[in-house]
Design a protein around this motif. Structure first.
Motif, PDB file in Angstrom:
ATOM      1  N   SER A 240      70.171 -29.361  31.317  1.00 22.91           N
ATOM      2  CA  SER A 240      70.655 -28.721  30.103  1.00 22.91           C
ATOM      3  C   SER A 240      69.451 -28.278  29.279  1.00 22.91           C
ATOM      4  O   SER A 240      68.306 -28.534  29.644  1.00 22.91           O
ATOM      5  CB  SER A 240      71.502 -29.696  29.276  1.00 22.91           C
ATOM      6  N   ILE A 242      69.223 -29.254  26.100  1.00 25.34           N
ATOM      7  CA  ILE A 242      69.095 -30.245  25.030  1.00 25.34           C
ATOM      8  C   ILE A 242      67.917 -31.157  25.337  1.00 25.34           C
ATOM      9  O   ILE A 242      67.809 -31.685  26.443  1.00 25.34           O
ATOM     10  CB  ILE A 242      70.401 -31.040  24.885  1.00 25.34           C
ATOM     11  N   ARG A 249      67.411 -39.739  23.169  1.00 22.57           N
ATOM     12  CA  ARG A 249      67.710 -38.303  23.165  1.00 22.57           C
ATOM     13  C   ARG A 249      68.383 -37.865  24.461  1.00 22.57           C
ATOM     14  O   ARG A 249      68.087 -38.389  25.532  1.00 22.57           O
ATOM     15  CB  ARG A 249      66.424 -37.490  22.976  1.00 22.57           C
ATOM     16  N   VAL A 251      72.076 -35.524  26.196  1.00 22.54           N
ATOM     17  CA  VAL A 251      73.434 -35.011  26.035  1.00 22.54           C
ATOM     18  C   VAL A 251      74.364 -36.194  25.789  1.00 22.54           C
ATOM     19  O   VAL A 251      74.423 -37.125  26.594  1.00 22.54           O
ATOM     20  CB  VAL A 251      73.888 -34.230  27.279  1.00 22.54           C
ATOM     21  N   GLY A 266      71.308 -34.620  21.078  1.00 29.73           N
ATOM     22  CA  GLY A 266      70.150 -34.689  20.198  1.00 29.73           C
ATOM     23  C   GLY A 266      69.531 -36.069  20.221  1.00 29.73           C
ATOM     24  O   GLY A 266      69.526 -36.749  21.252  1.00 29.73           O
ATOM     25  N   SER A 274      66.880 -33.125  15.492  1.00 32.14           N
ATOM     26  CA  SER A 274      67.591 -32.856  16.746  1.00 32.14           C
ATOM     27  C   SER A 274      67.684 -31.349  16.962  1.00 32.14           C
ATOM     28  O   SER A 274      68.751 -30.742  16.834  1.00 32.14           O
ATOM     29  CB  SER A 274      68.988 -33.482  16.729  1.00 32.14           C
ATOM     30  N   ARG A 276      67.916 -27.858  19.001  1.00 33.53           N
ATOM     31  CA  ARG A 276      68.627 -27.463  20.226  1.00 33.53           C
ATOM     32  C   ARG A 276      69.701 -28.490  20.596  1.00 33.53           C
ATOM     33  O   ARG A 276      69.802 -28.931  21.735  1.00 33.53           O
ATOM     34  CB  ARG A 276      67.637 -27.266  21.361  1.00 33.53           C
ATOM     35  N   ALA A 277      70.522 -28.855  19.606  1.00 34.88           N
ATOM     36  CA  ALA A 277      71.492 -29.936  19.785  1.00 34.88           C
ATOM     37  C   ALA A 277      72.770 -29.503  20.479  1.00 34.88           C
ATOM     38  O   ALA A 277      73.712 -30.297  20.574  1.00 34.88           O
ATOM     39  CB  ALA A 277      71.828 -30.557  18.434  1.00 34.88           C
ATOM     40  N   GLN A 290      70.889 -22.422  25.789  1.00 31.41           N
ATOM     41  CA  GLN A 290      70.843 -22.990  24.450  1.00 31.41           C
ATOM     42  C   GLN A 290      71.735 -22.199  23.499  1.00 31.41           C
ATOM     43  O   GLN A 290      71.812 -20.969  23.570  1.00 31.41           O
ATOM     44  CB  GLN A 290      69.401 -22.968  23.935  1.00 31.41           C
ATOM     45  N   TYR A 298      72.022 -34.186  15.091  1.00 30.96           N
ATOM     46  CA  TYR A 298      72.633 -34.871  16.228  1.00 30.96           C
ATOM     47  C   TYR A 298      74.155 -34.828  16.154  1.00 30.96           C
ATOM     48  O   TYR A 298      74.751 -35.086  15.108  1.00 30.96           O
ATOM     49  CB  TYR A 298      72.136 -36.316  16.247  1.00 30.96           C
TER      50      TYR A 298
END
Length: 363
Positions: A240, A242, A249, A251, A266, A274, A276-277, A290, A298
């Motif tokens: 991913s 994230i 940290r 997913v 996040g 966080s 690119r959450a 993204q 988060y």
């Protein structure tokens, strides 16, 4: 199974779902709403008095009127009147357990998962609305730690454990959770060093359709999403967008509708950034991109709004975000604290979290 084709009823529901999404989108971001007393106010979450301060990370929305929540101190509650009243249906002797996931088939049948190392990981099942429970699984392996459970239908389901001997462990049931067996690990790719699932919202393992299931990870060098198209026998991993690289940290929550998927996460530590959450997929999880405008912090739970093609909600300790473009952009619409969210076809959306907080989305 739902009948194919657009009926007047589903068309009306679709229009209502679109109206609900629009109402939430146009409402200003707001703090926690007061408990619902039958009045009317700005559209958004309406808190329901549960009478407890347990933290509810497990949530199963059955309809606008019926929902189950499961959480700390072995607490399980059920409502059948839209949250006006809650019945404590906790399994006897479970006060030392941490329930992190619940899957409900209706107002009477549900399965709850307790997390923890070794025998702390357990699964219970009820067929009478929680009046009685049967313990159907107790983890015998001290190296296993079960995080989430999901069902394809009322009979077939899976539960997942953090890696054991270098691979995620998958339990399978074919009788509605009455019995469970460990699936062979030959079709599971190797886990990264330090990689695990997050038992934060009951959404680290989710299914869509009769055979597809996805598993969310974090803690390793990259945050991944694993997909199986054969009910957990074989899996393919995809990175991913994230960030991971730290035990806190990765997913945390997934939601799928056919091949369209959303991932949120996040860094769960308070005050930690966080970026690119959130991430999106349009090919069933084979590739991720993204979100152009992700949630600002988060998020642990995510759910598609009913009947809409592109509207969804994401929740976390600092707020709720809405997307109306399939996860490309998100906007904060509420600042109350929630850990998990779930929606039903009859436009029932529920959220749950710390200090006994449970809310329903209302206009």
């Amino acid at each position: 199974m739902r009948a194919k084709g657009i009926t007047r009823r589903t068309l009306s529901a679709g229009l209502a779902g679109a109206a609900l999404a629009a109402a939430v989108l146009t409402a200003p971001a707001q703090a926690a709403q007061p408990a619902d007393r039958g009045g009317h106010g700005a559209p958004g979450w309406r808190l329901k008095d549960t009478g407890t301060d347990a933290r509810f990370r497990g949530l199963a929305a059955v309809s606008r009127s019926t929902a189950w929540v499961a959480g700390s101190r072995g607490t399980v509650l059920r409502t059948t009147d839209g949250g006006r009243g809650w019945r404590n249906v906790s399994p006897p002797g479970a006060s030392d357990l941490e329930f992190r996931d619940v899957e409900a088939f209706d107002a009477r049948r549900a399965v709850v998962l307790a997390i923890g190392e070794g025998e702390a990981s357990r699964i219970y099942r009820t067929e009478d609305g929680g009046a009685s429970w049967t313990e159907s699984f107790r983890n015998p392996d001290p190296k296993a730690f079960y995080d989430c459970v999901t069902f394809f239908d009322s009979r077939h389901g899976l539960a997942m454990s953090d890696p054991v001997d270098g691979k995620y462990r998958i339990l399978s049931t074919g009788d509605g959770g009455r019995s469970w067996r460990v699936l062979p690990s030959a079709g599971m790719p190797a886990a990264q060093p330090g990689e695990a699932g997050f038992a934060a919202s009951g959404q680290c393992l989710v299914s869509s359709g009769p055979r597809d299931v996805w598993l969310a990870t974090g803690g390793g060098a990259t945050a991944r999403v694993l997909h199986s198209a054969d009910r957990g026998l074989t899996w393919r991993a995809a990175e991913s967008t994230i960030p991971a690289g730290d035990p806190a940290r990765g997913v945390f929550g997934l939601a799928f509708r056919g091949g369209a998927g959303l991932a949120v996460g996040g860094d769960y530590r308070a005050g930690e950034p966080s970026p690119r959450a959130a991430a999106v997929t349009r090919d069933g999880g084979r590739s991720w991109r993204q979100s152009a405008t992700p949630p600002p912090a988060y998020r642990s739970g995510v759910a598609w709004l009913p009947y809409g093609r592109s509207a969804a909600l994401a929740v976390g300790p600092t707020g709720t975000d809405l997307t109306t473009d399939g996860g490309r952009t998100w906007r904060t619409v509420d600042t109350g604290s929630y850990d998990t969210v779930d929606c039903t076809p009859d436009l029932g959306c529920w959220a749950a979290g710390e200090k006994g907080r449970v809310a329903r989305l209302e206009r």
